[in-house]
Design a protein around this motif. Structure first.
Motif, PDB file in Angstrom:
ATOM      1  N   ILE A 159       0.876  -1.177   0.067  1.00  0.00           N
ATOM      2  CA  ILE A 159       0.217   0.156   0.028  1.00  0.00           C
ATOM      3  C   ILE A 159       0.723   1.449   0.016  1.00  0.00           C
ATOM      4  O   ILE A 159       0.705   2.220  -0.750  1.00  0.00           O
ATOM      5  CB  ILE A 159      -0.920   0.003   1.253  1.00  0.00           C
ATOM      6  N   HIS A 160       1.922   1.276   0.756  1.00  0.00           N
ATOM      7  CA  HIS A 160       2.697   2.340   0.987  1.00  0.00           C
ATOM      8  C   HIS A 160       3.363   2.642  -0.321  1.00  0.00           C
ATOM      9  O   HIS A 160       3.529   3.808  -0.971  1.00  0.00           O
ATOM     10  CB  HIS A 160       3.680   2.160   2.018  1.00  0.00           C
ATOM     11  N   ALA A 161       3.897   1.494  -1.144  1.00  0.00           N
ATOM     12  CA  ALA A 161       4.854   1.598  -2.407  1.00  0.00           C
ATOM     13  C   ALA A 161       3.726   2.218  -3.431  1.00  0.00           C
ATOM     14  O   ALA A 161       3.867   2.983  -4.353  1.00  0.00           O
ATOM     15  CB  ALA A 161       5.261   0.348  -2.640  1.00  0.00           C
ATOM     16  N   ARG A 162       2.402   1.720  -3.403  1.00  0.00           N
ATOM     17  CA  ARG A 162       1.446   2.091  -4.506  1.00  0.00           C
ATOM     18  C   ARG A 162       1.254   3.447  -4.180  1.00  0.00           C
ATOM     19  O   ARG A 162       1.036   4.232  -5.414  1.00  0.00           O
ATOM     20  CB  ARG A 162       0.175   1.251  -4.305  1.00  0.00           C
ATOM     21  N   ILE A 163       0.911   4.039  -3.041  1.00  0.00           N
ATOM     22  CA  ILE A 163       0.861   5.490  -2.987  1.00  0.00           C
ATOM     23  C   ILE A 163       2.078   6.322  -3.447  1.00  0.00           C
ATOM     24  O   ILE A 163       1.867   7.493  -3.993  1.00  0.00           O
ATOM     25  CB  ILE A 163       0.306   5.655  -1.564  1.00  0.00           C
ATOM     26  N   GLY A 214       1.654   6.549  -7.270  1.00  0.00           N
ATOM     27  CA  GLY A 214       0.943   7.726  -7.262  1.00  0.00           C
ATOM     28  C   GLY A 214      -0.573   7.475  -7.244  1.00  0.00           C
ATOM     29  O   GLY A 214      -1.560   8.076  -7.387  1.00  0.00           O
ATOM     30  N   GLN A 215      -0.803   6.155  -6.648  1.00  0.00           N
ATOM     31  CA  GLN A 215      -2.378   5.826  -6.359  1.00  0.00           C
ATOM     32  C   GLN A 215      -2.901   6.400  -5.167  1.00  0.00           C
ATOM     33  O   GLN A 215      -2.118   6.824  -4.044  1.00  0.00           O
ATOM     34  CB  GLN A 215      -2.446   4.251  -6.498  1.00  0.00           C
ATOM     35  N   ASP A 216      -4.304   6.478  -5.121  1.00  0.00           N
ATOM     36  CA  ASP A 216      -4.839   7.031  -3.816  1.00  0.00           C
ATOM     37  C   ASP A 216      -4.981   5.886  -2.911  1.00  0.00           C
ATOM     38  O   ASP A 216      -4.727   4.738  -3.316  1.00  0.00           O
ATOM     39  CB  ASP A 216      -6.320   7.718  -4.160  1.00  0.00           C
ATOM     40  N   LEU A 217      -5.183   6.374  -1.720  1.00  0.00           N
ATOM     41  CA  LEU A 217      -5.261   5.213  -0.582  1.00  0.00           C
ATOM     42  C   LEU A 217      -6.369   4.099  -1.011  1.00  0.00           C
ATOM     43  O   LEU A 217      -6.317   2.946  -0.594  1.00  0.00           O
ATOM     44  CB  LEU A 217      -5.835   5.923   0.637  1.00  0.00           C
ATOM     45  N   GLY A 239      -5.456  12.081   5.656  1.00  0.00           N
ATOM     46  CA  GLY A 239      -6.495  11.741   6.668  1.00  0.00           C
ATOM     47  C   GLY A 239      -7.886  10.912   5.997  1.00  0.00           C
ATOM     48  O   GLY A 239      -8.644  10.949   6.727  1.00  0.00           O
ATOM     49  N   ASN A 240      -7.414  10.645   4.857  1.00  0.00           N
ATOM     50  CA  ASN A 240      -8.546   9.556   4.383  1.00  0.00           C
ATOM     51  C   ASN A 240      -8.527   8.334   4.966  1.00  0.00           C
ATOM     52  O   ASN A 240      -7.244   7.674   5.387  1.00  0.00           O
ATOM     53  CB  ASN A 240      -8.312   9.287   2.927  1.00  0.00           C
TER      54      ASN A 240
END
Length: 301
Positions: free
Chosen positions: A234-238, A242-245, A272-273
């Protein structure tokens, strides 16, 4: 912009089992309210996730601390981890049976040792050296877990939790200064082989926090969350893609599903999402978003 989410496990109840469980809802709401109060007082995200998970460990409704499931030898083997998004410092413990609060011991590993992960007797020796409370392993054992172990032994099965629910507990938070933290704690699998380790104490798998991206706590089929490196994914994708949460969390959970894994996760990003996806029938969860209201959910609605 304070945010909070916590979970008490995810899973698929046995046929005929009640989907709505008022005791669980009340416990989640009560614990979330205390965590929210701490955030409003200006406490750090790390303080809050430790406190929330410790309260969940003390609640026999969930598979962590008191009421944790038992291994094949009839012994509780407890795992926990905590991670601070400010520095990516983290601590984990696995296979402990005497530490009064595994999450407190995990935080001690993070802050009072030069290491990240301790196991079994070594973890308990560290806790003793640091003056953390110890108990007899019987302190954690409740009658329901003994009954579940006996049933699992009769059928020769390894069971994720009662009624096939995964009772791992966890919390993620964003404090008033914008810092993130995550923590997770579990008893693992009923009738598991002694020494088995799931995703909970492994940073980057079941627990992860980084102020640059998100804080994540997972629950479910631990082996599959490890293979997916779910928290770090999840960290890497964000961070790198550039992905959203929401997209990143769902993609990680889809990866878990591709390996026949079941469960879910809770996550809060740097903005904060809050997301709480799961691919099982239920996930026990509570969360607080922008309006400051504590919400509790079990099913997909």
């Amino acid at each position: 912009m304070i945010r909070l989410a916590l979970h008490g496990g995810a899973g698929d109840p046995a046929p005929g089992a009640a989907n709505d469980q008022p005791e669980h809802r009340a416990a989640l709401a009560r614990i979330a309210a205390e965590g929210l109060a701490w955030l409003k007082q200006g406490r750090s995200a790390v303080d809050v996730v430790e406190r929330v998970v410790e309260l969940l460990e003390d609640c026999p409704l969930f598979n962590a601390g008191i009421g944790a499931v038992l291994n094949a030898d009839g012994v509780p083997e407890l795992d926990a981890a905590i991670m601070d998004g400010r520095s990516r410092a983290g601590g984990g413990v696995t296979g402990v049976s005497r530490s009064r609060s595994p999450v407190r011991l995990a935080r001690a590993v993070m802050e009072r040792s030069p290491h990240v992960l301790f196991a079994g007797l070594g973890a308990e020796a560290l806790g003793r050296e640091l003056g953390l409370p110890e108990v007899d392993p019987g302190y954690f054992i409740i009658e329901e877990r003994v009954r579940q172990l006996e049933q699992a032994r009769r059928t020769g099965s390894i069971v994720l939790d009662h009624d096939a629910a995964f009772g791992t507990v966890g919390a993620v938070a964003r404090d008033a200064r914008g810092h993130l933290a995550a923590s997770t704690s579990t008893g693992g699998l009923t009738n598991k082989r002694p020494g088995r380790v799931g995703d909970t104490p492994i940073l980057g798998a079941g627990t992860y926090a980084d102020d640059r991206s998100a804080a994540v706590s997972c629950t479910g089929t631990g082996e599959c969350f490890i293979r997916a490196a779910a928290g770090f994914q999840i960290h890497a994708r964000i961070t790198y893609a550039g992905q959203d949460l929401k997209s990143a969390a769902q993609a990680a959970l889809d990866d878990v599903r591709e390996q026949n894994g079941r469960g879910g996760l809770i996550a809060i990003d740097r903005d904060g999402n809050v997301v709480l996806p799961f691919n099982s029938h239920l996930m026990y969860r509570a969360w607080v978003e922008a309006d400051g209201v504590v919400r509790v959910g079990l099913g997909p609605d």
